[in-house]
Scaffold this active site. Structure first.
Site, PDB file in Angstrom:
ATOM      1  CE  LYS A  54      -3.755  -2.455   1.879  1.00 42.91           C
ATOM      2  NZ  LYS A  54      -4.752  -2.562   3.333  1.00 42.91           N
ATOM      3  CD  GLN A  98      -3.988  -4.391   6.461  1.00 42.43           C
ATOM      4  OE1 GLN A  98      -3.693  -3.387   5.777  1.00 42.43           O
ATOM      5  NE2 GLN A  98      -3.854  -5.460   5.874  1.00 42.43           N
ATOM      6  CG  ASP A 121      -9.493   0.369   4.968  1.00 37.39           C
ATOM      7  OD1 ASP A 121      -9.387  -0.033   4.076  1.00 37.39           O
ATOM      8  OD2 ASP A 121      -8.805   0.232   6.264  1.00 37.39           O
TER       9      ASP A 121
HETATM   10  N1  GUN Z   1      -6.925  -6.458   6.060  1.00 28.22           N
HETATM   11  C1  GUN Z   1      -7.319  -6.786   5.010  1.00 28.22           C
HETATM   12  N2  GUN Z   1      -8.094  -6.250   4.427  1.00 28.22           N
HETATM   13  C2  GUN Z   1      -7.767  -5.105   4.677  1.00 28.22           C
HETATM   14  C3  GUN Z   1      -8.320  -3.579   4.055  1.00 28.22           C
HETATM   15  O1  GUN Z   1      -9.081  -3.517   3.051  1.00 28.22           O
HETATM   16  N3  GUN Z   1      -8.218  -2.871   5.009  1.00 28.22           N
HETATM   17  C4  GUN Z   1      -7.649  -2.920   6.122  1.00 28.22           C
HETATM   18  N4  GUN Z   1      -7.651  -1.823   7.102  1.00 28.22           N
HETATM   19  N5  GUN Z   1      -7.262  -4.060   6.821  1.00 28.22           N
HETATM   20  C5  GUN Z   1      -7.345  -5.219   5.893  1.00 28.22           C
END
Ligand code: GUN
Length: 300
Positions: A54, A98, A121
């Site tokens: 990311k 995350q 998100d």
């Molecule tokens: N863990 C797995 N996928 C995601 C996501 O799209 N966002 C976040 N914050 N954590 C994740």
């Protein structure tokens, strides 16, 4: 013999990322660099890879991004205090914590502490509610990416039957709402669904998001349907695979997404889109100032 066309997530992603980078340059020239804060708690290796990707994608497309690592035993109050600081930081337009978090931390408290206007998100209840009432601010990245793939391949949604397999807050539920918003007749199937094939055989669009290999096979698919595979599983040999039995489904479907190279790259791309659009909103407050990033048509 029928051979489904491949929906190329890398190609759609590339076009969208170029658009993000172009708009980030415009914003930067006016004094605002879109900024994403990523918080990783603990040292789960899979999560560490996701957050690195990311941050890297931000850097490659003109967004600034900082990764903060907190120890696995950090107190919840300490994490919430750090989120509050980021909420107040004008250089930060998106905050991502995350998931999953260590068990002693209540992820609901964490998500609800992130300012809804920085919740890239799209997990905050205010953003879930906005999506539900048809006025979304941040759409959750994976379902948003699926919509962009359908847009890029000019796949009709209005009036079509769509089946979403899976009912998670992150993918299944928002996916159903986005398809509904686009005019589909939507059925949500899940682990308690009595006869999955009964529903999928009547579907023009199927989105599989359950995390189970071979949940959808060719005999369950309507000829020429569009099949979107959100799954990320491993084969017995340790290779990445989705929820869909690609070999049998591609003999029946009209379009299908591969794994890897399908939905996967779109999730990070839509995080970039959400962060960019958040920065644009903060630079130009007002209801109509921000045009959504659109997918160019991809030649199939
Ligand atoms: N863990 C797995 N996928 C995601 C996501 O799209 N966002 C976040 N914050 N954590 C994740």
């Amino acid at each position: 013999m029928n051979q489904a066309k491949i929906i190329d997530g890398l190609a759609v992603s590339k076009a969208l990322r170029e658009e993000v980078a172009r708009r980030a340059r415009v914003l930067k020239a006016k004094g605002t660099t879109p900024g994403l804060a990523v918080i990783l708690v603990g040292d789960d290796p899979a999560s560490a890879v996701y957050v690195r990707n990311k941050v890297k994608a931000c850097e490659q497309n003109g967004l600034s991004s900082n990764l903060e690592r907190l120890p696995a035993d950090v107190r919840e109050a300490q994490l919430l205090a750090r989120i509050e600081e980021l909420n107040a930081d004008p250089n930060i337009h998106g905050i991502l914590v995350q998931l999953p978090l260590p068990r002693h931390i209540n992820s609901h408290n964490v998500i609800e502490t992130i300012s809804a206007s920085k919740d890239v998100d799209g997990f905050h209840v205010a953003n879930a509610g906005s999506l539900m009432t048809g006025m979304p601010q941040f759409r959750p990245c994976t379902p948003y990416g699926v919509m962009k793939m359908l847009e890029a391949y000019q796949i009709a949604i209005t009036g079509k039957n769509a089946v979403v397999i899976g009912r998670s807050n992150i993918v299944g539920k928002p996916m159903a709402l986005l398809l509904l918003e686009a005019g589909a007749t939507v059925t949500v199937c899940h682990s308690k669904t009595a006869d999955l094939a009964y529903h999928t055989r009547n579907a023009d669009i199927v989105v599989a998001a359950v995390g189970k290999r071979n949940i959808l096979t060719g005999d369950m698919v309507k000829p020429c349907a569009t099949i979107i595979d959100v799954g990320m599983n491993k084969t017995d040999e340790g290779k990445l695979c989705g929820d869909v039995d690609f070999a049998s489904v591609s003999k029946v479907a009209g379009y299908v997404t591969p794994v890897p190279g399908g939905v996967g790259p779109m999730t990070i791309t839509m995080l970039l889109v959400n962060t960019l659009e958040s920065a644009e909103r903060s630079a130009h407050p007002g209801p109509d100032d921000v045009a959504l990033v659109h997918s160019e048509a991809v030649k199939a």
